[in-house]
Design an enzyme around this catalytic site. Structure first.
Site, PDB file in Angstrom:
ATOM      1  N   SER A 147     -15.171  26.373 -26.754  1.00  0.00           N
ATOM      2  CA  SER A 147     -15.338  25.152 -27.528  1.00  0.00           C
ATOM      3  C   SER A 147     -14.290  25.124 -28.626  1.00  0.00           C
ATOM      4  O   SER A 147     -13.933  26.168 -29.173  1.00  0.00           O
ATOM      5  CB  SER A 147     -16.738  25.138 -28.143  1.00  0.00           C
ATOM      6  OG  SER A 147     -16.759  24.309 -29.293  1.00  0.00           O
TER       7      SER A 147
ATOM      8  N   GLU B 280     -19.959  22.510 -14.031  1.00  0.00           N
ATOM      9  CA  GLU B 280     -20.301  21.159 -14.487  1.00  0.00           C
ATOM     10  C   GLU B 280     -19.366  20.107 -13.893  1.00  0.00           C
ATOM     11  O   GLU B 280     -19.788  19.021 -13.499  1.00  0.00           O
ATOM     12  CB  GLU B 280     -20.217  21.087 -16.014  1.00  0.00           C
ATOM     13  CG  GLU B 280     -21.274  21.916 -16.716  1.00  0.00           C
ATOM     14  CD  GLU B 280     -20.967  22.043 -18.196  1.00  0.00           C
ATOM     15  OE1 GLU B 280     -21.313  21.126 -18.957  1.00  0.00           O
ATOM     16  OE2 GLU B 280     -20.354  23.044 -18.593  1.00  0.00           O
TER      17      GLU B 280
ATOM     18  N   SER C 293       0.828  -1.212   0.000  1.00  0.00           N
ATOM     19  CA  SER C 293       0.000   0.000   0.000  1.00  0.00           C
ATOM     20  C   SER C 293       0.861   1.261   0.000  1.00  0.00           C
ATOM     21  O   SER C 293       0.343   2.364   0.101  1.00  0.00           O
ATOM     22  CB  SER C 293      -0.922   0.001   1.232  1.00  0.00           C
ATOM     23  OG  SER C 293      -0.173  -0.159   2.423  1.00  0.00           O
TER      24      SER C 293
ATOM     25  N   ASN D 253     -18.620  28.163 -21.909  1.00  0.00           N
ATOM     26  CA  ASN D 253     -19.267  27.093 -21.132  1.00  0.00           C
ATOM     27  C   ASN D 253     -18.940  27.174 -19.641  1.00  0.00           C
ATOM     28  O   ASN D 253     -17.821  27.502 -19.272  1.00  0.00           O
ATOM     29  CB  ASN D 253     -18.810  25.733 -21.665  1.00  0.00           C
ATOM     30  CG  ASN D 253     -19.228  25.509 -23.101  1.00  0.00           C
ATOM     31  OD1 ASN D 253     -20.286  25.960 -23.535  1.00  0.00           O
ATOM     32  ND2 ASN D 253     -18.374  24.839 -23.864  1.00  0.00           N
TER      33      ASN D 253
ATOM     34  N   HIS E 276     -40.653  22.908  -8.581  1.00  0.00           N
ATOM     35  CA  HIS E 276     -40.800  22.093  -9.793  1.00  0.00           C
ATOM     36  C   HIS E 276     -40.124  22.768 -10.992  1.00  0.00           C
ATOM     37  O   HIS E 276     -40.516  22.537 -12.129  1.00  0.00           O
ATOM     38  CB  HIS E 276     -42.275  21.820 -10.127  1.00  0.00           C
ATOM     39  CG  HIS E 276     -43.095  21.404  -8.948  1.00  0.00           C
ATOM     40  ND1 HIS E 276     -43.293  20.088  -8.589  1.00  0.00           N
ATOM     41  CD2 HIS E 276     -43.745  22.145  -8.002  1.00  0.00           C
ATOM     42  CE1 HIS E 276     -44.041  20.033  -7.504  1.00  0.00           C
ATOM     43  NE2 HIS E 276     -44.321  21.267  -7.122  1.00  0.00           N
TER      44      HIS E 276
ATOM     45  N   TYR F 262      -9.096  -6.628  13.010  1.00  0.00           N
ATOM     46  CA  TYR F 262      -8.527  -6.119  11.758  1.00  0.00           C
ATOM     47  C   TYR F 262      -8.586  -7.184  10.671  1.00  0.00           C
ATOM     48  O   TYR F 262      -8.371  -8.363  10.912  1.00  0.00           O
ATOM     49  CB  TYR F 262      -7.061  -5.694  11.975  1.00  0.00           C
ATOM     50  CG  TYR F 262      -6.417  -5.215  10.682  1.00  0.00           C
ATOM     51  CD1 TYR F 262      -6.586  -3.899  10.256  1.00  0.00           C
ATOM     52  CD2 TYR F 262      -5.688  -6.084   9.875  1.00  0.00           C
ATOM     53  CE1 TYR F 262      -6.029  -3.460   9.062  1.00  0.00           C
ATOM     54  CE2 TYR F 262      -5.125  -5.652   8.684  1.00  0.00           C
ATOM     55  CZ  TYR F 262      -5.310  -4.335   8.285  1.00  0.00           C
ATOM     56  OH  TYR F 262      -4.764  -3.915   7.105  1.00  0.00           O
TER      57      TYR F 262
ATOM     58  N   LYS G 118     -18.982  29.789 -28.208  1.00  0.00           N
ATOM     59  CA  LYS G 118     -19.310  29.156 -26.932  1.00  0.00           C
ATOM     60  C   LYS G 118     -18.534  29.678 -25.736  1.00  0.00           C
ATOM     61  O   LYS G 118     -17.352  29.973 -25.819  1.00  0.00           O
ATOM     62  CB  LYS G 118     -19.075  27.633 -27.029  1.00  0.00           C
ATOM     63  CG  LYS G 118     -20.092  26.879 -27.832  1.00  0.00           C
ATOM     64  CD  LYS G 118     -21.521  27.008 -27.326  1.00  0.00           C
ATOM     65  CE  LYS G 118     -21.774  26.220 -26.065  1.00  0.00           C
ATOM     66  NZ  LYS G 118     -21.882  24.778 -26.281  1.00  0.00           N
TER      67      LYS G 118
HETATM   68  N1  ARG Z   1      -1.091  -1.383   5.274  1.00  0.00           N
HETATM   69  C1  ARG Z   1      -2.014  -1.868   6.222  1.00  0.00           C
HETATM   70  C2  ARG Z   1      -3.343  -1.126   6.080  1.00  0.00           C
HETATM   71  O1  ARG Z   1      -3.359  -0.166   5.433  1.00  0.00           O
HETATM   72  C3  ARG Z   1      -1.483  -1.651   7.620  1.00  0.00           C
HETATM   73  C4  ARG Z   1      -1.958  -2.644   8.615  1.00  0.00           C
HETATM   74  C5  ARG Z   1      -1.494  -3.981   8.245  1.00  0.00           C
HETATM   75  N2  ARG Z   1      -1.675  -4.944   9.266  1.00  0.00           N
HETATM   76  C6  ARG Z   1      -1.512  -6.211   9.035  1.00  0.00           C
HETATM   77  N3  ARG Z   1      -1.670  -7.012  10.032  1.00  0.00           N
HETATM   78  N4  ARG Z   1      -1.214  -6.692   7.860  1.00  0.00           N
HETATM   79  O2  ARG Z   1      -4.345  -1.516   6.594  1.00  0.00           O
END
Ligand code: ARG
Length: 458
Positions: A276, A289, A22, A284, A155, A316, A282
């Site tokens: 445009s 939007e 991550s 816009n 309306h 978790y 135009k």
């Molecule tokens: N990268 C993990 C998350 O975002 C952190 C926690 C990970 N914990 C674990 N036991 N793998 O949730």
């Protein structure tokens, strides 16, 4: 070797490293992660869980790592999975065994909950200040347009005259509620989870309150299982942000309509419009939007996180790593929309004459004519019917009510006198609506005064 590699006899597959990691999105929490570790290490030293000199060395090195990250001198590794292990690994690479003591009495499960809470606390404050800037703009625009009359709609049909100030103050109320909702969400985000460990707390004599104080949290979490598996605060924030975007999208929709030739109520400044590539004429309202369009991604994030959390057993689960991209995207989107929207609003040109002309059509004063008869003793339902017939007559003859002569008007009710013309002017229709919450100048001025007080208190 992985920080958790002891139990494994093989490396993870390369595809799993990529899949599991991550770091590409949670690296943005590096500051919170280091601040959390600093507080944890300091407390470990104070409580005698690790020697104080070692705690001091950990803290000094963490601060150096922070400085290096800010100078762009640190490259995070996909193999080290996430921001928590990346920083811990760098720490260990710099101070060896002492660095290995940082994670005593802590788990990434309580660590990630801490980081996300700290991160979102800052974001909530920032979004609130962006909302406050929008609110200030609305008050300023309202103040300048107290007597600018336009039709109010139901309306999307012309209904009764209101003022632009009153219309702006409607949005002031909406975004004001959004600010209050964020305050409420902040309260539940402002709770410190460290000390919950992986799920079952820890055997070390940690001082949880000291960590909370050090990091500026108002409270500590009350149950370790809940603390590591709770993302309600993030879901609440996404709900708040979805409502902010819903409000913005309604406003944008009106501005898109209002800037059409058909309405012609406003014109966006050139700096907040686009052209445009094919049609030379135009201009816009793309900003409005696009804000309207971006509402979808924020709703999407809310549904993403609700769905990620649905049916998850305690405590978790790795599913929860999917929380961050959704939350970050929503926060980024709202932070991008609010300031550009506010500036677009402040630079927009109001075409008062067109607004007034629109209010003159569509019999927006019909209710007031009915009220005129009521004041002369006619029961409201009867009066409603009489004026309904009068409106039909006008439509059939292509006239407005004011264009009819007194004798013509009297044929609908003998109670109608010369004073009708003054009684049903658009100005009177507005100025008579002076109850609290109404569009009359004094009511709106009172709303603005209260609005300024509201803003000064948030
Ligand atoms: N990268 C993990 C998350 O975002 C952190 C926690 C990970 N914990 C674990 N036991 N793998 O949730």
């Amino acid at each position: 070797m992985k920080l958790w590699g002891g139990r494994f006899s093989k490396n993870t597959d390369k595809t799993v490293d990529d899949f599991n990691s991550s770091i590409s999105f949670d690296s943005r929490m590096y500051r919170q992660d280091i601040r959390g570790s600093l507080a944890h290490a300091k407390m470990l030293g104070k409580c005698g869980v690790i020697p104080e000199e070692e705690a001091a060395l950990i803290c000094k090195t963490l601060s150096e790592i922070l400085a290096d990250i800010e100078k762009g001198r640190v490259e995070f590794e996909i193999d080290a999975e996430d921001i928590h292990m990346n920083i811990e690994k760098i720490l260990i690479s710099r101070i060896g065994d002492t660095g290995k003591k940082l994670h005593t009495g802590r788990s990434r499960n309580d660590q990630v909950a801490l980081d996300l809470r700290m991160y979102l606390k800052d974001e909530i404050k920032e979004i609130k200040s962006l909302l406050a800037a929008l609110e200030t703009a609305l008050l300023d625009i309202a103040e300048k347009n107290l007597t600018v009359i336009l039709p109010g709609y139901t309306h999307l049909q012309r209904a009764q005259p209101v003022t632009l100030a009153h219309h702006m103050m409607a949005y002031f109320q909406m975004f004001g509620r959004d600010m209050e909702r964020l305050d409420d969400c902040y309260k539940r985000t402002d709770v410190m989870p460290l000390g919950s460990g992986a799920l079952a707390g820890t055997t070390y004599p940690l001082d949880r309150q000291a960590v909370a104080d050090e990091l500026g949290f108002s409270a500590i979490t009350a149950n370790s299982l809940d603390a590591v598996s709770d993302r309600d605060f993030a879901i609440e924030l996404l709900s708040c942000l979805s409502i902010v975007m819903m409000h913005l999208s309604r406003f944008c929709e009106e501005l898109v309509l209002w800037s059409s030739l058909e309405f012609g109520f406003v014109e966006m400044d050139d700096a907040y419009s686009t052209g445009s590539s094919i049609m030379p004429q135009k201009k816009n309202p793309d900003v409005a939007e696009l804000v309207r369009g971006k509402t979808g991604r924020v709703y999407g994030s809310l549904v993403t996180l609700l769905t990620v959390m649905k049916s998850l057993p305690l405590a978790y689960n790795k599913d929860m790593q999917e929380d961050k991209e959704a939350v970050f995207d929503a926060v980024d989107t709202v932070k991008m929309c609010l300031p550009v929207f506010t500036r677009m609003l402040l630079t927009m040109k109001v075409k008062k004459e067109n607004m007034y002309r629109a209010a003159q059509g569509g019999f927006t004063n019909a209710t007031d004519i009915a009220d005129y008869l009521v004041k002369k003793g006619v029961p409201f339902r009867s009066s409603h019917e009489i004026i309904g017939r009068l409106v039909l007559f006008c439509i059939q003859n292509g006239k407005s009510i004011e264009e009819l002569g007194l004798q013509e008007l009297k044929s609908f009710s003998p109670l109608i006198e010369e004073d009708i013309y003054e009684a049903i002017s658009l100005e009177r229709c507005v100025s008579e609506r002076k109850l609290p919450g109404g569009p009359a100048v004094e009511s709106v001025m009172e709303a603005i005064r209260k609005g300024r007080i509201f803003l000064s208190r948030t």
